[in-house]
Design an enzyme around this catalytic site. Structure first.
Site, short mmCIF file in Angstrom:
data_model
loop_
_atom_site.label_atom_id
_atom_site.label_comp_id
_atom_site.label_asym_id
_atom_site.label_seq_id
_atom_site.Cartn_x
_atom_site.Cartn_y
_atom_site.Cartn_z
N GLY A 40 0.80 -1.20 -0.32
CA GLY A 40 -0.11 0.00 -0.28
C GLY A 40 0.90 1.32 -0.22
O GLY A 40 1.71 1.05 0.43
N LYS A 167 3.28 10.22 11.59
CA LYS A 167 4.27 9.94 10.40
C LYS A 167 5.41 11.54 10.89
O LYS A 167 6.31 10.59 10.50
CB LYS A 167 3.17 10.51 8.91
CG LYS A 167 3.01 9.29 8.15
CD LYS A 167 4.10 8.14 8.54
CE LYS A 167 3.50 6.81 7.60
NZ LYS A 167 4.15 5.69 7.57
N ARG A 250 -10.37 -6.14 38.45
CA ARG A 250 -10.46 -7.33 39.43
C ARG A 250 -11.55 -7.00 40.00
O ARG A 250 -12.26 -6.17 39.86
CB ARG A 250 -9.18 -7.83 40.32
CG ARG A 250 -7.64 -8.25 39.34
CD ARG A 250 -7.07 -8.64 40.01
NE ARG A 250 -7.46 -10.01 40.79
CZ ARG A 250 -6.51 -10.31 42.49
NH1 ARG A 250 -5.15 -9.19 42.00
NH2 ARG A 250 -6.79 -11.67 42.78
N HIS A 251 -12.17 -7.84 40.08
CA HIS A 251 -13.32 -7.87 41.35
C HIS A 251 -12.94 -7.63 42.72
O HIS A 251 -11.49 -7.48 43.29
CB HIS A 251 -13.72 -9.55 41.48
CG HIS A 251 -12.91 -10.17 42.06
ND1 HIS A 251 -12.79 -10.92 43.61
CD2 HIS A 251 -12.21 -11.20 40.92
CE1 HIS A 251 -11.55 -11.39 43.37
NE2 HIS A 251 -11.52 -11.89 41.89
N ASN A 257 -10.31 -14.26 49.57
CA ASN A 257 -8.94 -13.99 49.53
C ASN A 257 -8.58 -13.86 50.14
O ASN A 257 -7.47 -14.08 50.40
CB ASN A 257 -8.77 -12.37 48.33
CG ASN A 257 -9.93 -12.77 47.04
OD1 ASN A 257 -10.51 -12.63 46.80
ND2 ASN A 257 -9.16 -13.38 46.85
N ARG A 300 -18.84 -12.75 42.49
CA ARG A 300 -17.93 -11.31 43.46
C ARG A 300 -17.16 -10.88 41.93
O ARG A 300 -17.26 -9.69 42.38
CB ARG A 300 -16.05 -12.90 43.28
CG ARG A 300 -15.84 -13.05 42.42
CD ARG A 300 -14.43 -13.27 43.56
NE ARG A 300 -13.22 -14.79 42.49
CZ ARG A 300 -13.02 -16.13 42.58
NH1 ARG A 300 -14.61 -16.69 42.59
NH2 ARG A 300 -12.54 -16.28 42.04
N GLU A 320 -12.46 -17.27 35.83
CA GLU A 320 -11.33 -16.68 36.54
C GLU A 320 -10.36 -18.52 35.87
O GLU A 320 -11.56 -19.64 35.75
CB GLU A 320 -11.10 -17.44 38.26
CG GLU A 320 -9.56 -17.42 38.48
CD GLU A 320 -8.43 -16.74 37.56
OE1 GLU A 320 -8.60 -16.37 36.68
OE2 GLU A 320 -8.36 -15.64 38.73
N ALA A 343 5.35 -27.72 42.43
CA ALA A 343 6.93 -27.72 41.52
C ALA A 343 6.88 -27.35 39.77
O ALA A 343 7.75 -26.50 39.57
CB ALA A 343 8.19 -28.18 42.26
N HIS A 385 -10.98 -11.45 36.41
CA HIS A 385 -10.08 -12.02 37.65
C HIS A 385 -8.71 -11.90 37.26
O HIS A 385 -8.38 -11.26 36.68
CB HIS A 385 -10.53 -13.93 37.83
CG HIS A 385 -12.09 -14.11 37.79
ND1 HIS A 385 -12.60 -14.24 38.79
CD2 HIS A 385 -12.63 -13.67 36.90
CE1 HIS A 385 -13.67 -15.10 38.83
NE2 HIS A 385 -14.14 -14.37 37.82
N GLN A 386 -7.74 -12.18 38.33
CA GLN A 386 -6.45 -12.29 37.96
C GLN A 386 -5.88 -12.22 37.03
O GLN A 386 -5.39 -12.41 36.77
CB GLN A 386 -6.13 -12.73 39.12
CG GLN A 386 -4.25 -12.57 39.15
CD GLN A 386 -3.89 -12.42 40.72
OE1 GLN A 386 -3.11 -11.30 41.39
NE2 GLN A 386 -3.22 -13.35 40.95
#
Length: 481
Positions: A40, A167, A250-251, A257, A300, A320, A343, A385-386
């Protein structure tokens, strides 16, 4: 045959329309690197679209990189003084520009041969001769797939806005008066216009391409081949460039929590309800016309948005991340009962999938329709949510896999996102309501259980070892995914 030889072959072609007709752009295999070529006149939004597409493809896990020929030119020469550099009869400048295009194309194909999946070749590519040369090198030599994206625009208001907003801020015009820069750039466009050959339904009928008219007013799609090209077309047909703001929050703080438990579907805490009231007040003061509010289906988020004076819509896709068998557990409990899983998640948080649950990669796939709809909207507030907020924030700020699961999205804050030409402005607004800190930093040291073949439910000495390591590496008590 190297690229210079391909270029020489193209230079010696007769100037007939049929001579530059390009063969089918998809080789006889399904998998493999893809080259997307922008087409273009200047100031038609090509670089904007190229960068936006790359951001989207990287977000969904397709390794993509933009190769901008203008950047190669600026790195190669400081000869640019005015639009005369782009005159078709300026032979020395024409040679510099051609060699810069060759270097960019070489670098892109080398990168694709190494680790890349999609390369976006960002230049004007306005002649059939240039596109034929690109085809020969990409498809015939490297056997990569090829797809063209042409931006056609004849709306003066759009063109003028692009020139003024983008530009004149180019390094080409550093220190130049704004009006003088605009005047010079318009002359540059005229130099290209004289030799511009748009993609043609007859002469380019065997090519794979999409033509985008006036930044989404209408589209022409030809010979789309394969899943990736289909996704590219779908994406371009959903984006727009109108000014808008996305409010991401977030909520409010939930009862789970406070207990340090992940997932679940609990109600808001007392402070969470305070935040819901403050959020409604914030929206009223902002006076945002036609604001839409999206929530998940979880209590929530619905409770957090309840007082906002705007139309609301629930999205299951905004729920979530599913923690599977770990739902409503604390991280300490997970480390004790499922040390191997605990782990493994620390080793690769983006790709780790909770048993009978989801990974961040799964969540990105689930959120793709949300992103597509956000691209179509004007002003939207998303109450989520997170993990969901991290994924959405990563899309707009161009953060990828390894970074995404560790983005900070505190409770009781609003993240204000304003998409701009080549990125997104981000502002974090705190509403000054206290809440627990649910962010869990990336552990510096990760200890795998001694018996790596142990089942997830084992509770032996190795489990205690991992739980102990977790307690040392975590700061505070994490409370959500």
């Amino acid at each position: 045959m190297n690229l210079e030889e391909y270029t020489c072959r193209s230079d010696n072609m007769e100037n007939s329309q049929e001579k530059y007709r390009i063969k089918a752009t998809c080789p006889n295999f399904v998998l493999g690197p893809t080259v997307i070529v922008m087409v273009g006149l200047p100031a038609r939004g090509k670089t904007y679209m190229a960068k936006k597409l790359a951001r989207y493809l990287n977000w969904i896990g397709i390794t993509t990189r933009v190769f901008n020929v203008g950047e190669y030119r600026r790195a190669a020469t400081e000869e640019y003084r005015s639009h005369d550099f782009f005159r078709p009869d300026n032979q020395s400048a024409m040679e510099i520009r051609k060699q810069c295009a060759i270097r960019a194309l070489d670098d892109m194909c080398d990168w694709l041969g190494d680790s890349g999946e999609v390369g976006v070749f960002d230049a004007t590519n306005t002649t059939r001769e240039r596109r034929s040369m690109i085809h020969d090198y990409v498809v015939e030599k490297h056997q990569y797939k090829l797809f063209f994206v042409e931006s056609v625009c004849d709306v003066e208001e759009i063109i003028e806005a692009n020139i003024k907003d983008v530009k004149v801020a180019s390094p080409d015009y550093d220190g130049m008066d704004k009006q003088e820069a605009i005047h010079d750039f318009l002359h540059r466009v005229d130099h290209y216009r004289g030799s511009y050959e748009p993609l043609h339904e007859k002469f380019d009928r065997e090519m794979s391409y999409i033509k985008i008219f006036n930044q989404g007013e209408r589209f022409l799609v030809n010979r789309v081949q394969g899943h990736l090209q289909s996704r590219v077309v779908y994406y371009f047909m959903n984006i727009h460039v109108m000014p808008r703001t996305i409010y991401l929050t977030r909520h409010g703080e939930s009862e789970l929590n406070i207990k340090g438990r992940i997932g679940g579907d609990s109600n808001l805490s007392f402070r969470g309800r305070q935040y819901a009231n403050s959020l409604a007040t914030f929206v009223e003061k902002e006076n945002i016309p036609n604001l839409k509010v999206w929530t998940s289906e979880m209590k929530r988020t619905v409770q957090t948005a309840a007082g906002i004076p705007a139309p609301k819509e629930k999205w299951k896709a905004l729920n979530e991340i599913d923690a599977g068998i770990c739902e409503e557990m604390t991280y300490e409990e997970i480390a004790e009962k499922f040390p191997k899983d605990f782990a493994l998640r620390d080793q690769d948080k983006y790709n780790y999938r909770y048993p009978k649950g989801e990974s961040y990669g799964d969540l990105v796939g689930r959120l793709e329709p949300v992103i597509m709809e956000l691209e179509r909207q004007t002003d939207v507030m998303v109450v989520c949510h997170q993990a969901v907020a991290r994924c959405l924030l990563a899309y707009f700020t161009n953060k990828q896999g390894a970074e995404l699961p560790y983005l900070k999205v505190p409770l009781h804050c609003i993240i204000k996102l304003e998409p701009v030409a080549y990125g997104c402005l981000v502002e974090t607004i705190s509403l000054d309501v206290d809440a627990v800190d649910t962010h869990r930093a990336k552990p510096q040291h990760i200890a795998m259980p001694m018996n790596s073949q142990a089942s997830s439910s084992n509770n032996d000495e190795s489990s205690e070892s991992v739980a102990s390591t977790s307690a040392k590496t975590d700061t505070g008590v994490p409370r959500e995914n």
